[in-house]
Design a protein around this motif. Structure first.
Motif, mmCIF file in Angstrom:
data_model
loop_
_atom_site.group_PDB
_atom_site.id
_atom_site.type_symbol
_atom_site.label_atom_id
_atom_site.label_comp_id
_atom_site.label_asym_id
_atom_site.label_seq_id
_atom_site.Cartn_x
_atom_site.Cartn_y
_atom_site.Cartn_z
ATOM 1 N N LEU A 119 119.215 14.935 13.166
ATOM 2 C CA LEU A 119 120.331 15.031 12.230
ATOM 3 C C LEU A 119 119.940 15.777 10.956
ATOM 4 O O LEU A 119 120.754 16.493 10.376
ATOM 5 C CB LEU A 119 120.844 13.642 11.888
ATOM 6 N N LYS A 120 118.699 15.621 10.524
ATOM 7 C CA LYS A 120 118.257 16.340 9.323
ATOM 8 C C LYS A 120 118.251 17.850 9.585
ATOM 9 O O LYS A 120 118.707 18.632 8.750
ATOM 10 C CB LYS A 120 116.866 15.860 8.928
ATOM 11 N N ASN A 121 117.726 18.258 10.744
ATOM 12 C CA ASN A 121 117.740 19.678 11.082
ATOM 13 C C ASN A 121 119.167 20.206 11.213
ATOM 14 O O ASN A 121 119.479 21.324 10.784
ATOM 15 C CB ASN A 121 116.977 19.915 12.386
ATOM 16 N N LEU A 122 120.040 19.398 11.832
ATOM 17 C CA LEU A 122 121.437 19.803 11.966
ATOM 18 C C LEU A 122 122.080 19.991 10.594
ATOM 19 O O LEU A 122 122.809 20.974 10.354
ATOM 20 C CB LEU A 122 122.201 18.753 12.770
ATOM 21 N N ALA A 123 121.812 19.067 9.673
ATOM 22 C CA ALA A 123 122.392 19.175 8.337
ATOM 23 C C ALA A 123 121.870 20.410 7.605
ATOM 24 O O ALA A 123 122.638 21.130 6.949
ATOM 25 C CB ALA A 123 122.077 17.907 7.536
ATOM 26 N N GLU A 124 120.576 20.687 7.718
ATOM 27 C CA GLU A 124 120.011 21.857 7.041
ATOM 28 C C GLU A 124 120.597 23.154 7.600
ATOM 29 O O GLU A 124 120.940 24.073 6.843
ATOM 30 C CB GLU A 124 118.489 21.849 7.185
ATOM 31 N N ASP A 125 120.714 23.236 8.919
ATOM 32 C CA ASP A 125 121.260 24.452 9.522
ATOM 33 C C ASP A 125 122.734 24.609 9.197
ATOM 34 O O ASP A 125 123.215 25.723 8.944
ATOM 35 C CB ASP A 125 121.057 24.414 11.041
ATOM 36 N N LEU A 126 123.453 23.508 9.192
ATOM 37 C CA LEU A 126 124.872 23.587 8.841
ATOM 38 C C LEU A 126 125.048 24.017 7.389
ATOM 39 O O LEU A 126 125.968 24.782 7.057
ATOM 40 C CB LEU A 126 125.537 22.229 9.082
ATOM 41 N N ALA A 127 124.160 23.555 6.518
ATOM 42 C CA ALA A 127 124.214 23.993 5.115
ATOM 43 C C ALA A 127 123.910 25.493 5.002
ATOM 44 O O ALA A 127 124.522 26.203 4.191
ATOM 45 C CB ALA A 127 123.215 23.191 4.288
ATOM 46 N N MET A 128 123.000 25.973 5.834
ATOM 47 C CA MET A 128 122.685 27.408 5.812
ATOM 48 C C MET A 128 123.879 28.232 6.275
ATOM 49 O O MET A 128 124.172 29.303 5.716
ATOM 50 C CB MET A 128 121.478 27.683 6.705
#
Length: 340
Positions: free
Chosen positions: A68-77
């Motif tokens: 979920l942390k990786n998903l959130a970072e990529d979605l923010a990008m």
């Protein structure tokens, strides 16, 4: 008169060209502005989703947290790319379309001026026709001079207006081509970057090992069960040791001999009976010690198993951390390391 009628048709076509450009380009500008605002609102909603994913990731186990942390970072990008999309749409698409408002106003003013000159020429020619019917020589010559002057002005204005409307049409065609080419380019850039990030994110989510988190969850549940079992086992072992330490008295003999008679040391059979009972008591005592020793060994084995499970959990968490810093990084983290 025929030339004046043809010029009237020409002016009408020019007005239609400017009117169509004003109408359709204005509507397109309004729709694209609404499209850009909706895109900005979508960016804001996605930012809220990113914050919610960060909060949710802190409530789970390591695999869940990393995914979920990786998903959130990529979605923010991706939302950063969406912000760039909004800015480019405003600069390269909406700005030039808004500029056509002033261009259309200027062309409309030029057409109005030319129509005024054309109407003046029409009036002069009508006067000339009336004078010809009356046949006054002096007035006819003056009217012809005025009509010729008005005709020359109208022709000069017509040539200027033709050049102006031709330039307007050329500029409109080129601008429409550039504006919508830029629009498609902006959309392609955003979707290409988003697809690149989402592809990496998809593989990260596919690599999420849900079984590991499920095992950790089951271990926590089993730990609570084992604690309940450990609370019950000391009581049962203590009661068993007390029962073994104080054995129950022997039952009466078939002949009705009481327990009290076995305590009187009078004859040799009773001595033999005591010698028989002493080994049994010793055996009971030894068996009690063996059971206590076995229970201690079982407790030691359980402690060893718990320690091994803790070590496995530590190793698992270290592996998760290593994976988090290598292959399980988000696209945004890898991008930041690459261009740091």
């Amino acid at each position: 008169m025929n030339s004046l009628l043809s010029r009237d048709v020409q002016v009408t076509n020019m007005k239609q060209t400017v009117k169509h450009a004003e109408k359709h380009l204005g509507n397109i500008c309004s729709l694209l502005a609404s499209y850009t605002r909706k895109t900005a609102k979508l960016r804001d909603k996605a930012d809220q989703l990113v914050a919610q994913l960060y909060d949710f990731s802190s409530t789970g186990d390591p695999e869940f947290q990393v995914a979920l942390k990786n998903l959130a970072e990529d979605l923010a990008m991706v939302q950063d790319y969406r912000q760039a999309q909004v800015e480019r749409l405003e600069t390269k698409v909406i700005g030039p379309l808004k500029g056509y408002g002033d261009i259309v106003k200027n062309k409309t003013a030029d057409l109005k001026k030319f129509s005024t000159d054309l109407n003046r020429e029409m009036k002069e020619l009508r006067k000339l026709e009336k004078l010809r019917l009356r046949n006054p020589a002096d007035r006819q010559s003056i009217a012809e001079m005025n009509a010729q002057k008005a005709s020359n002005n109208a022709q000069r204005n017509a040539r200027q207006l033709e050049e102006t409307i031709t330039d307007f049409q050329r500029q409109k065609l080129e601008d429409v081509k550039i504006i919508f080419t830029d629009f498609i380019t902006v959309e392609m850039l955003f979707h290409a970057k988003a697809l690149e990030v989402y592809t990496h994110t998809y593989h990260n989510l596919e690599a999420m090992n849900t079984q590991r988190d499920l095992e950790l969850f089951n271990r926590r549940i089993q730990m609570s069960d084992s604690l309940a079992g450990n609370l019950e086992s000391p009581l049962s072992s203590h009661s068993a040791s007390r029962m073994n330490r104080y054995p129950s008295p022997p039952l009466a003999s078939p002949k009705g001999q009481s327990f009290r008679s076995t305590l009187v040391p009078t004859v040799s059979p009773n001595l033999r009976q005591q010698h028989i009972q002493y080994p049994n008591t010793a055996r009971r005592f030894r068996s009690t010690l063996q059971r206590q020793k076995g229970m201690e060994e079982e407790e030691l084995e359980e402690k060893k198993e718990d320690e091994e499970e803790d070590e496995e959990e530590d190793m698992y968490e270290s592996e998760i951390e290593e994976n988090q810093h290598t292959s399980r990084q988000s696209y945004a983290a890898q991008y930041a390391q690459m261009y740091r």
